[in-house]
Each structure stands twice: as C-alpha cells, then as structure tokens.
Design a protein around this motif. Structure first.
Motif, PDB file in Angstrom:
ATOM      1  N   ARG A 239       0.806  -1.222   0.000  1.00  0.00           N
ATOM      2  CA  ARG A 239       0.000   0.000   0.000  1.00  0.00           C
ATOM      3  C   ARG A 239       0.843   1.278   0.000  1.00  0.00           C
ATOM      4  O   ARG A 239       0.293   2.380  -0.073  1.00  0.00           O
ATOM      5  CB  ARG A 239      -0.911   0.003   1.219  1.00  0.00           C
ATOM      6  N   GLY A 240       2.147   1.141   0.173  1.00  0.00           N
ATOM      7  CA  GLY A 240       3.003   2.315   0.237  1.00  0.00           C
ATOM      8  C   GLY A 240       2.753   3.137   1.492  1.00  0.00           C
ATOM      9  O   GLY A 240       2.883   4.364   1.470  1.00  0.00           O
ATOM     10  N   GLU A 241       2.414   2.446   2.597  1.00  0.00           N
ATOM     11  CA  GLU A 241       2.089   3.133   3.851  1.00  0.00           C
ATOM     12  C   GLU A 241       3.174   2.904   4.898  1.00  0.00           C
ATOM     13  O   GLU A 241       3.987   1.993   4.776  1.00  0.00           O
ATOM     14  CB  GLU A 241       0.727   2.658   4.365  1.00  0.00           C
ATOM     15  N   THR A 242       3.153   3.744   5.916  1.00  0.00           N
ATOM     16  CA  THR A 242       4.180   3.707   6.953  1.00  0.00           C
ATOM     17  C   THR A 242       3.563   3.512   8.329  1.00  0.00           C
ATOM     18  O   THR A 242       2.372   3.736   8.539  1.00  0.00           O
ATOM     19  CB  THR A 242       4.982   5.016   6.945  1.00  0.00           C
ATOM     20  N   VAL A 243       4.428   3.116   9.283  1.00  0.00           N
ATOM     21  CA  VAL A 243       3.976   2.869  10.649  1.00  0.00           C
ATOM     22  C   VAL A 243       5.015   3.375  11.645  1.00  0.00           C
ATOM     23  O   VAL A 243       6.213   3.413  11.345  1.00  0.00           O
ATOM     24  CB  VAL A 243       3.695   1.356  10.874  1.00  0.00           C
TER      25      VAL A 243
ATOM     26  N   GLY B  38       9.879   4.558  12.821  1.00  0.00           N
ATOM     27  CA  GLY B  38      10.513   4.666  14.122  1.00  0.00           C
ATOM     28  C   GLY B  38       9.515   4.542  15.238  1.00  0.00           C
ATOM     29  O   GLY B  38       8.357   4.189  15.037  1.00  0.00           O
ATOM     30  N   GLY B  39       9.979   4.846  16.436  1.00  0.00           N
ATOM     31  CA  GLY B  39       9.138   4.752  17.619  1.00  0.00           C
ATOM     32  C   GLY B  39       9.995   4.715  18.856  1.00  0.00           C
ATOM     33  O   GLY B  39      11.143   5.159  18.846  1.00  0.00           O
ATOM     34  N   GLY B  40       9.447   4.152  19.908  1.00  0.00           N
ATOM     35  CA  GLY B  40      10.207   4.084  21.139  1.00  0.00           C
ATOM     36  C   GLY B  40       9.592   3.157  22.160  1.00  0.00           C
ATOM     37  O   GLY B  40       8.408   2.821  22.082  1.00  0.00           O
ATOM     38  N   VAL B  41      10.428   2.750  23.101  1.00  0.00           N
ATOM     39  CA  VAL B  41       9.968   1.994  24.253  1.00  0.00           C
ATOM     40  C   VAL B  41       9.669   3.035  25.327  1.00  0.00           C
ATOM     41  O   VAL B  41      10.581   3.598  25.927  1.00  0.00           O
ATOM     42  CB  VAL B  41      11.010   0.964  24.719  1.00  0.00           C
TER      43      VAL B  41
ATOM     44  N   LEU C 216       3.775  12.609  15.654  1.00  0.00           N
ATOM     45  CA  LEU C 216       5.192  13.003  15.732  1.00  0.00           C
ATOM     46  C   LEU C 216       5.997  12.529  14.524  1.00  0.00           C
ATOM     47  O   LEU C 216       6.882  13.242  14.051  1.00  0.00           O
ATOM     48  CB  LEU C 216       5.822  12.462  17.016  1.00  0.00           C
ATOM     49  N   LEU C 217       5.707  11.323  14.040  1.00  0.00           N
ATOM     50  CA  LEU C 217       6.498  10.770  12.946  1.00  0.00           C
ATOM     51  C   LEU C 217       5.801  10.861  11.591  1.00  0.00           C
ATOM     52  O   LEU C 217       6.369  10.465  10.578  1.00  0.00           O
ATOM     53  CB  LEU C 217       6.900   9.326  13.260  1.00  0.00           C
ATOM     54  N   GLY C 218       4.587  11.371  11.573  1.00  0.00           N
ATOM     55  CA  GLY C 218       3.888  11.607  10.315  1.00  0.00           C
ATOM     56  C   GLY C 218       3.609  10.351   9.505  1.00  0.00           C
ATOM     57  O   GLY C 218       3.776  10.350   8.291  1.00  0.00           O
ATOM     58  N   THR C 219       3.179   9.293  10.189  1.00  0.00           N
ATOM     59  CA  THR C 219       2.940   8.025   9.504  1.00  0.00           C
ATOM     60  C   THR C 219       1.466   7.815   9.184  1.00  0.00           C
ATOM     61  O   THR C 219       0.586   8.454   9.767  1.00  0.00           O
ATOM     62  CB  THR C 219       3.429   6.849  10.374  1.00  0.00           C
ATOM     63  N   ALA C 220       1.208   6.889   8.282  1.00  0.00           N
ATOM     64  CA  ALA C 220      -0.171   6.520   7.953  1.00  0.00           C
ATOM     65  C   ALA C 220      -0.819   5.771   9.110  1.00  0.00           C
ATOM     66  O   ALA C 220      -2.006   5.943   9.383  1.00  0.00           O
ATOM     67  CB  ALA C 220      -0.193   5.648   6.689  1.00  0.00           C
ATOM     68  N   TRP C 221      -0.032   4.940   9.777  1.00  0.00           N
ATOM     69  CA  TRP C 221      -0.519   4.097  10.871  1.00  0.00           C
ATOM     70  C   TRP C 221       0.419   4.193  12.065  1.00  0.00           C
ATOM     71  O   TRP C 221       1.603   4.487  11.919  1.00  0.00           O
ATOM     72  CB  TRP C 221      -0.557   2.627  10.440  1.00  0.00           C
TER      73      TRP C 221
ATOM     74  N   SER D 226      -3.799   3.524  15.429  1.00  0.00           N
ATOM     75  CA  SER D 226      -4.323   4.804  14.963  1.00  0.00           C
ATOM     76  C   SER D 226      -3.934   4.967  13.501  1.00  0.00           C
ATOM     77  O   SER D 226      -2.807   4.669  13.107  1.00  0.00           O
ATOM     78  CB  SER D 226      -3.750   5.953  15.792  1.00  0.00           C
ATOM     79  N   GLY D 227      -4.880   5.411  12.714  1.00  0.00           N
ATOM     80  CA  GLY D 227      -4.665   5.627  11.288  1.00  0.00           C
ATOM     81  C   GLY D 227      -5.947   6.180  10.712  1.00  0.00           C
ATOM     82  O   GLY D 227      -6.702   6.853  11.422  1.00  0.00           O
ATOM     83  N   PRO D 228      -6.244   5.857   9.470  1.00  0.00           N
ATOM     84  CA  PRO D 228      -7.522   6.281   8.894  1.00  0.00           C
ATOM     85  C   PRO D 228      -8.713   5.753   9.691  1.00  0.00           C
ATOM     86  O   PRO D 228      -9.791   6.336   9.667  1.00  0.00           O
ATOM     87  CB  PRO D 228      -7.489   5.690   7.483  1.00  0.00           C
TER      88      PRO D 228
END
Length: 161
Positions: A18-22, A49-52, A90-95, A122-124
C-alpha cells in the motif's frame, strides 16, 4: 520457536503493497514489536521509528505528553490510543501502534495483573484491544503482547480497504 520475522511478515507486506508507513510506541513488549517490524529486509520502506515508552518521564520526552496526560494510568485502552495518536503525529505516519501493560512476573503499579495489556492502532481508522494472558512469565507475555499488537495492526489495515 519465536521468530521475529514470522510475527511481522504479513503486516510488512501489507504496508509495502500500500506504500504506507507505521510508527510504534511500546512499553511492556520492550521493543519486540519494533524489532519484529525491523527484521524484514527493506523495513525502511514502512517503519519510520518509535520508542519503548516505559516511564512517565519517557511519555513526556518521547511522546511529548503534557504533564496531565503523562500522569494518566498507562495500562488502559484510553492511554494506548493517546500514545498511538501521539507517535503517529510526531512521525507523520499513515498508521501507528501502541501497547502498554504488565509483563510480569508481578502486576504493575496501576493494579493490573501480569499478562494484562492494552493495544491501540491509529490511522484512517482506530481500534483498541485488551488481552489477559493469565501468565506471570515475563518473556512469554512480551512475545504474546508483540503477537497480539501486530495481529491487531494487520486486522485493522486489512479492514480498511
């Protein structure tokens, strides 16, 4: 046998297709969710990216939660959804995917038993889930949490067209 790539291969394929990010905010899973997503070659196409986020200080620093949000109980679907929304923004992702719980061997400071974990995507569209493993084995719970989180993400993405 636990294999990181087997946990994330289906969701990675969906994201690439889908060309989507997480992005990921995890706590009790201790980084296994991110490690699973990163175990697939070419992960940079979908994993931003992300974090613990294991403490209230991390909520402030990583998720940039204001003080009132940082103090809310962590092992709830409400908190998981707030964390998912924050890391997505924060990271501007689709999901995004977030989890928070009690891996064990004892419960957490919020009164949850070992094996309790809340998840949010969280996403669409947005979805939440709570599981109870009824197990005090810390590592087994961490694997169970990662599997449940990635399963929820895959179901949510598939259900959205």
């Amino acid at each position: 046998m636990n294999e990181l790539s087997s946990l994330s291969r289906p969701v990675a394929a969906l994201l690439v297709e889908r060309g989507e990010t997480v992005a990921v905010s995890e706590s009790a899973a201790g980084g296994l969710i991110s490690a699973a997503l990163l175990s697939i070659p070419g992960a940079s196409a979908y994993f931003m990216g992300g974090g613990v986020v294991y403490t209230r200080d991390a909520r402030r620093a990583i998720l940039r939660f204001p003080e009132t949000d940082a103090l809310q109980p962590g092992s709830t679907e409400v908190y998981a959804l707030a964390a998912a929304r924050a890391i997505r923004e924060l990271l501007g992702t689709a999901w995004s995917l977030a989890e928070s719980g009690a891996a064990g061997p004892t419960g957490n400071s919020y009164g949850d038993a070992a094996g309790h974990c809340c998840f949010a995507v969280s996403g669409p569209v947005e979805r939440t889930l709570t599981i109870e493993t009824a197990d005090s084995d810390r590592e087994a719970n961490m694997w169970a949490f990662a599997k449940a989180a990635l399963g929820l993400l895959e179901e949510t993405i598939r259900g959205h067209g």
